[in-house]
Design an enzyme around this catalytic site. Structure first.
Site, mmCIF file in Angstrom:
data_model
loop_
_atom_site.group_PDB
_atom_site.id
_atom_site.type_symbol
_atom_site.label_atom_id
_atom_site.label_comp_id
_atom_site.label_asym_id
_atom_site.label_seq_id
_atom_site.Cartn_x
_atom_site.Cartn_y
_atom_site.Cartn_z
ATOM 1 N N ALA A 14 106.958 31.452 53.862
ATOM 2 C CA ALA A 14 107.254 32.591 54.744
ATOM 3 C C ALA A 14 106.611 33.898 54.283
ATOM 4 C CB ALA A 14 108.766 32.766 54.880
ATOM 5 N N VAL A 59 106.652 23.824 46.778
ATOM 6 C CA VAL A 59 107.361 22.711 47.429
ATOM 7 C C VAL A 59 106.882 21.336 46.964
ATOM 8 C CG1 VAL A 59 107.955 24.063 49.488
ATOM 9 C CG2 VAL A 59 105.860 22.667 49.485
ATOM 10 N N SER A 137 103.480 19.820 63.961
ATOM 11 C CA SER A 137 102.281 20.237 64.695
ATOM 12 C C SER A 137 102.064 19.305 65.872
ATOM 13 C CB SER A 137 101.056 20.183 63.774
ATOM 14 O OG SER A 137 99.886 20.547 64.486
ATOM 15 N N TYR A 151 95.646 15.525 57.682
ATOM 16 C CA TYR A 151 96.620 16.516 58.166
ATOM 17 C C TYR A 151 97.483 15.908 59.278
ATOM 18 C CZ TYR A 151 98.389 20.761 60.453
ATOM 19 O OH TYR A 151 99.194 21.724 61.012
ATOM 20 N N ALA A 153 98.122 12.832 59.863
ATOM 21 C CA ALA A 153 99.025 11.810 59.306
ATOM 22 C C ALA A 153 100.240 12.474 58.662
ATOM 23 C CB ALA A 153 98.276 10.957 58.279
HETATM 24 P P1 NAD Z 1 99.341 29.957 56.372
HETATM 25 O O1 NAD Z 1 98.309 29.341 55.505
HETATM 26 O O2 NAD Z 1 98.968 31.175 57.157
HETATM 27 O O3 NAD Z 1 100.658 30.258 55.523
HETATM 28 C C1 NAD Z 1 101.202 29.230 54.730
HETATM 29 C C2 NAD Z 1 102.165 29.795 53.682
HETATM 30 O O4 NAD Z 1 102.585 28.692 52.861
HETATM 31 C C3 NAD Z 1 101.528 30.820 52.738
HETATM 32 O O5 NAD Z 1 102.368 31.934 52.576
HETATM 33 C C4 NAD Z 1 101.352 30.054 51.425
HETATM 34 O O6 NAD Z 1 101.428 30.880 50.257
HETATM 35 C C5 NAD Z 1 102.526 29.087 51.479
HETATM 36 N N1 NAD Z 1 102.331 27.888 50.639
HETATM 37 C C6 NAD Z 1 101.203 27.151 50.496
HETATM 38 N N2 NAD Z 1 101.409 26.158 49.606
HETATM 39 C C7 NAD Z 1 102.684 26.268 49.184
HETATM 40 C C8 NAD Z 1 103.501 25.521 48.266
HETATM 41 N N3 NAD Z 1 102.999 24.457 47.589
HETATM 42 N N4 NAD Z 1 104.794 25.888 48.092
HETATM 43 C C9 NAD Z 1 105.304 26.959 48.742
HETATM 44 N N5 NAD Z 1 104.575 27.716 49.622
HETATM 45 C C10 NAD Z 1 103.296 27.370 49.832
HETATM 46 O O7 NAD Z 1 99.804 28.771 57.367
HETATM 47 P P2 NAD Z 1 100.404 28.860 58.856
HETATM 48 O O8 NAD Z 1 99.274 28.823 59.822
HETATM 49 O O9 NAD Z 1 101.391 29.940 58.944
HETATM 50 O O10 NAD Z 1 101.127 27.429 58.952
HETATM 51 C C11 NAD Z 1 102.488 27.268 58.638
HETATM 52 C C12 NAD Z 1 102.939 25.893 59.101
HETATM 53 O O11 NAD Z 1 102.669 25.736 60.490
HETATM 54 C C13 NAD Z 1 102.238 24.725 58.413
HETATM 55 O O12 NAD Z 1 103.165 23.688 58.182
HETATM 56 C C14 NAD Z 1 101.203 24.294 59.425
HETATM 57 O O13 NAD Z 1 100.855 22.928 59.294
HETATM 58 C C15 NAD Z 1 101.947 24.545 60.708
HETATM 59 N N6 NAD Z 1 101.077 24.701 61.875
HETATM 60 C C16 NAD Z 1 100.259 25.782 61.977
HETATM 61 C C17 NAD Z 1 99.461 25.914 63.098
HETATM 62 C C18 NAD Z 1 98.597 27.117 63.312
HETATM 63 O O14 NAD Z 1 97.895 27.130 64.328
HETATM 64 N N7 NAD Z 1 98.595 28.107 62.466
HETATM 65 C C19 NAD Z 1 99.476 24.925 64.097
HETATM 66 C C20 NAD Z 1 100.313 23.832 63.936
HETATM 67 C C21 NAD Z 1 101.123 23.730 62.821
#
Ligand code: NAD
Length: 251
Positions: A14, A59, A137, A151, A153
């Site tokens: 977050a 995580v 997703s 991804y 999967a």
């Molecule tokens: P992002 O990369 O902008 O942010 C991800 C956050 O996760 C970052 O703050 C990062 O520091 C943190 N993070 C990374 N590895 C970590 C770990 N090992 N432990 C704890 N925190 C960790 O990503 P986003 O675009 O906001 O995506 C968030 C979620 O939404 C993901 O699960 C992604 O698969 C999903 N998602 C995103 C999209 C999109 O279009 N952005 C679409 C579908 C699904």
């Protein structure tokens, strides 16, 4: 419409992006929010800006997830909502993908979800109340994209995990659901490049990429007391991206 006043919510990943959008929506509904992230500097800054609390977590570590939940319990005495949102999405084609790339994807996206849900489920069961929302997703469970076999999967895997988990906690007042974002403008998405962003926006019937708040509000609804009879379900938030049957249907 719905209130989370007096409730404690943990959102992983977050510090930025969709997780930040979820945290903002939960705060708007009155919850006390814990921003849990591996990025300490950004996580602290985000927590400060939003009026939330920061806790460090990786995580991929079972111990780190359990310790973080223990610290939240020590501080607040309960945990009502877990939004397991952390995820990564670097691309690699099957021909080029290394075992390490595959494993990293599964460790963060799938095993990380398992570790966080496992850690939060115990106190939620004791309270006989909990709301778990996984950020999955459309990719993998519904659609595909070259370079995202690993991804996809991991994201489909989260949903398989969720359905059995929903049954395991259905009698304990704990629900577990997933939001399925389409393409949401975050740092992670920007890293795919300008061309990707342009073509994706053009393939969305609503003609624009999503915003973190779009996912935040959907997750927030599933996190409410009022969503008590919904479990093991998916909520697609994609501006209609999966709907068109042909390119002409988009026109
Ligand atoms: P992002 O990369 O902008 O942010 C991800 C956050 O996760 C970052 O703050 C990062 O520091 C943190 N993070 C990374 N590895 C970590 C770990 N090992 N432990 C704890 N925190 C960790 O990503 P986003 O675009 O906001 O995506 C968030 C979620 O939404 C993901 O699960 C992604 O698969 C999903 N998602 C995103 C999209 C999109 O279009 N952005 C679409 C579908 C699904």
């Amino acid at each position: 419409m719905f209130s989370l006043l007096g409730q404690v919510a943990v959102v992983t990943g977050a510090a930025a992006g969709i997780g930040r959008g979820i945290a903002e929506a939960l705060l708007g509904a009155g919850a006390q929010v814990v921003i849990a992230d591996i990025d300490v500097a950004r996580g602290k800054a985000t927590a400060g800006e939003l009026g939330a609390v920061f806790e460090e977590v990786d995580v991929t570590s079972k111990e780190a997830c359990a310790d973080m939940v223990a610290r939240v319990l020590e501080r607040f005495g309960r945990i009502d909502v877990l939004c397991s949102n952390t995820g990564i999405f670097p691309q690699a084609t099957i021909d080029d993908m290394t075992e390490a790339q595959w494993d990293r994807m599964m460790d963060v996206n799938l095993k990380g979800t398992f570790f966080m849900v496992q850690a939060a489920l115990r106190p939620m069961r004791e309270q006989q109340y909990g709301r778990i929302v996984i950020t999955s997703s459309i990719t993998g469970s519904i659609t595909g994209f070259p370079g995202w076999a690993h991804y996809g999967a991991s994201k489909a895997g989260q949903q398989g995990f969720m359905r059995s988990a929903a049954l395991e906690c259905a009698r304990d007042g704990v629900t577990i659901n997933a939001v399925l974002p389409g393409n949401v403008l975050t740092d992670g998405l920007r890293a795919q490049g300008e061309e990707y962003l342009r073509t994706m926006a053009a393939s969305v019937p609503m003609n624009s990429l999503g915003e973190p708040s779009d996912i935040g509000h959907a997750a927030c609804f599933l996190a409410t007391r009022e969503a008590r009879y919904i479990t093991g379900q998916t909520l697609i938030v994609d501006g209609g991206q999966i709907i068109p049957e042909s390119l002409e249907a988009l026109a």
